[in-house]
Design a protein around this motif. Structure first.
Motif, PDB file in Angstrom:
ATOM      1  N   VAL A   5     -34.883 -34.001 -17.854  1.00  0.00           N
ATOM      2  CA  VAL A   5     -34.197 -34.352 -16.525  1.00  0.00           C
ATOM      3  C   VAL A   5     -32.893 -34.017 -17.105  1.00  0.00           C
ATOM      4  CG1 VAL A   5     -33.404 -35.985 -14.828  1.00  0.00           C
ATOM      5  CG2 VAL A   5     -35.852 -35.908 -15.576  1.00  0.00           C
ATOM      6  N   LEU A   6     -32.006 -32.832 -16.819  1.00  0.00           N
ATOM      7  CA  LEU A   6     -30.991 -32.625 -17.473  1.00  0.00           C
ATOM      8  C   LEU A   6     -30.172 -31.829 -16.291  1.00  0.00           C
ATOM      9  CD1 LEU A   6     -29.595 -33.374 -20.011  1.00  0.00           C
ATOM     10  CD2 LEU A   6     -30.489 -31.045 -20.891  1.00  0.00           C
ATOM     11  N   GLN A  51     -34.910 -41.050  -7.664  1.00  0.00           N
ATOM     12  CA  GLN A  51     -35.732 -40.246  -6.512  1.00  0.00           C
ATOM     13  C   GLN A  51     -35.815 -38.935  -6.863  1.00  0.00           C
ATOM     14  OE1 GLN A  51     -33.443 -41.111  -2.757  1.00  0.00           O
ATOM     15  NE2 GLN A  51     -33.038 -43.248  -3.438  1.00  0.00           N
ATOM     16  N   LEU A  52     -37.027 -38.282  -6.558  1.00  0.00           N
ATOM     17  CA  LEU A  52     -37.132 -37.051  -6.678  1.00  0.00           C
ATOM     18  C   LEU A  52     -36.842 -36.304  -5.338  1.00  0.00           C
ATOM     19  CD1 LEU A  52     -40.917 -37.287  -7.824  1.00  0.00           C
ATOM     20  CD2 LEU A  52     -39.077 -36.015  -9.196  1.00  0.00           C
ATOM     21  N   ARG A  53     -35.899 -35.042  -5.538  1.00  0.00           N
ATOM     22  CA  ARG A  53     -35.301 -34.666  -4.434  1.00  0.00           C
ATOM     23  C   ARG A  53     -35.500 -33.068  -4.679  1.00  0.00           C
ATOM     24  NH1 ARG A  53     -30.633 -37.428  -2.748  1.00  0.00           N
ATOM     25  NH2 ARG A  53     -31.402 -39.611  -2.420  1.00  0.00           N
ATOM     26  N   GLY A  54     -35.299 -32.159  -3.383  1.00  0.00           N
ATOM     27  CA  GLY A  54     -35.406 -30.874  -3.319  1.00  0.00           C
ATOM     28  C   GLY A  54     -36.771 -30.288  -2.451  1.00  0.00           C
ATOM     29  N   SER A  55     -36.856 -29.397  -2.340  1.00  0.00           N
ATOM     30  CA  SER A  55     -37.768 -28.800  -1.544  1.00  0.00           C
ATOM     31  C   SER A  55     -39.220 -28.975  -1.844  1.00  0.00           C
ATOM     32  CB  SER A  55     -37.574 -27.321  -1.023  1.00  0.00           C
ATOM     33  OG  SER A  55     -37.439 -26.289  -2.222  1.00  0.00           O
ATOM     34  N   SER A  68     -35.285 -31.545  -8.457  1.00  0.00           N
ATOM     35  CA  SER A  68     -34.187 -32.140  -9.032  1.00  0.00           C
ATOM     36  C   SER A  68     -34.489 -33.970  -8.888  1.00  0.00           C
ATOM     37  CB  SER A  68     -32.956 -32.008  -8.449  1.00  0.00           C
ATOM     38  OG  SER A  68     -32.974 -32.373  -7.131  1.00  0.00           O
ATOM     39  N   VAL A  69     -33.757 -34.505  -9.683  1.00  0.00           N
ATOM     40  CA  VAL A  69     -33.845 -36.057  -9.554  1.00  0.00           C
ATOM     41  C   VAL A  69     -32.425 -36.556  -9.078  1.00  0.00           C
ATOM     42  CG1 VAL A  69     -34.206 -38.066 -10.941  1.00  0.00           C
ATOM     43  CG2 VAL A  69     -35.598 -35.865 -11.384  1.00  0.00           C
ATOM     44  N   LEU A  99     -27.058 -30.248  -7.421  1.00  0.00           N
ATOM     45  CA  LEU A  99     -26.120 -31.169  -6.480  1.00  0.00           C
ATOM     46  C   LEU A  99     -25.537 -32.121  -7.136  1.00  0.00           C
ATOM     47  CD1 LEU A  99     -28.998 -31.463  -3.582  1.00  0.00           C
ATOM     48  CD2 LEU A  99     -26.961 -29.681  -3.774  1.00  0.00           C
ATOM     49  N   ASP A 100     -24.278 -32.571  -6.630  1.00  0.00           N
ATOM     50  CA  ASP A 100     -23.692 -33.755  -7.296  1.00  0.00           C
ATOM     51  C   ASP A 100     -24.625 -35.174  -7.567  1.00  0.00           C
ATOM     52  OD1 ASP A 100     -21.229 -32.330  -7.519  1.00  0.00           O
ATOM     53  OD2 ASP A 100     -20.439 -33.361  -5.491  1.00  0.00           O
ATOM     54  N   GLY A 101     -24.425 -35.557  -8.465  1.00  0.00           N
ATOM     55  CA  GLY A 101     -25.427 -36.894  -8.738  1.00  0.00           C
ATOM     56  C   GLY A 101     -26.989 -36.501  -8.809  1.00  0.00           C
ATOM     57  N   HIS A 102     -27.074 -35.378  -9.053  1.00  0.00           N
ATOM     58  CA  HIS A 102     -28.428 -34.835  -9.318  1.00  0.00           C
ATOM     59  C   HIS A 102     -28.688 -34.362 -10.757  1.00  0.00           C
ATOM     60  CE1 HIS A 102     -28.658 -35.358  -5.087  1.00  0.00           C
ATOM     61  NE2 HIS A 102     -29.855 -35.460  -5.246  1.00  0.00           N
TER      62      HIS A 102
END
Length: 119
Positions: A5-6, A51-55, A68-69, A99-102
Motif C-alpha cells: 500500500v503505497l 477503506q478499499l476504494r476504486g472500481s 486503492s486504499v 487520489l488525495d488521501g489514497h
C-alpha cells in the motif's frame, strides 16, 4: 502473496518485478478476492481500518481509481503523479488514478519457495 500500500508507482512496479509479474498486467481479480483479508490480517492498525476504494471494490466508483486504499494520508503527490503519467504514456499501468488521501493497493501471488536439500 506479496503486496504494498503505497503512493509511488515505481514501488508498485518493483514489487511486480519481484513477483515475476508486469505492472500493466496485474491480476485484478486476485486483488479483488484477497484484498479485504490481507488488510484485515495486517499488523498495521491504519491498514486494518482502511477503506478499499476504486472500481475494483466500489460498484458506483465516480473516479478513475481502480485499486486503492483510503489511508487518509494527505501528502504531496507531485512526484508520484509525474511518474504515474510516464507509466500511463507507455501503457504500463492498470491500477488507476492516485487520489488525495489514497495509496495504491498492489497484491501479487508468488510461488512458494521450496527448500533445497543437499545430500
Amino acid at each position: 502473496v506479496v503486496g504494498l500500500v503505497l503512493s509511488h508507482p515505481a514501488a508498485c512496479n518493483a514489487l511486480a518485478k519481484y513477483a515475476s509479474a508486469n505492472i500493466k498486467d496485474v491480476e485484478l481479480d486476485f486483488i479483488h478476492q484477497h484484498a479485504k483479508g490481507i488488510l484485515a490480517s495486517s499488523p498495521i492498525s491504519y491498514l486494518k481500518a482502511a477503506q478499499l476504494r476504486g472500481s475494483l471494490f466500489q460498484d458506483s466508483c465516480d473516479s478513475d481509481a481502480i485499486s486503492s486504499v483510503f489511508t487518509k494520508f494527505y501528502v504531496d503527490h507531485t512526484e508520484p503523479l509525474a511518474v504515474l503519467e510516464q507509466y500511463k504514456k507507455k501503457g504500463q499501468w492498470c491500477l488507476g488514478e492516485l487520489l488525495d488521501g489514497h495509496e495504491f493497493l498492489a497484491v501479487f501471488p508468488i510461488a512458494p519457495v521450496s527448500l533445497v536439500h543437499h545430500e
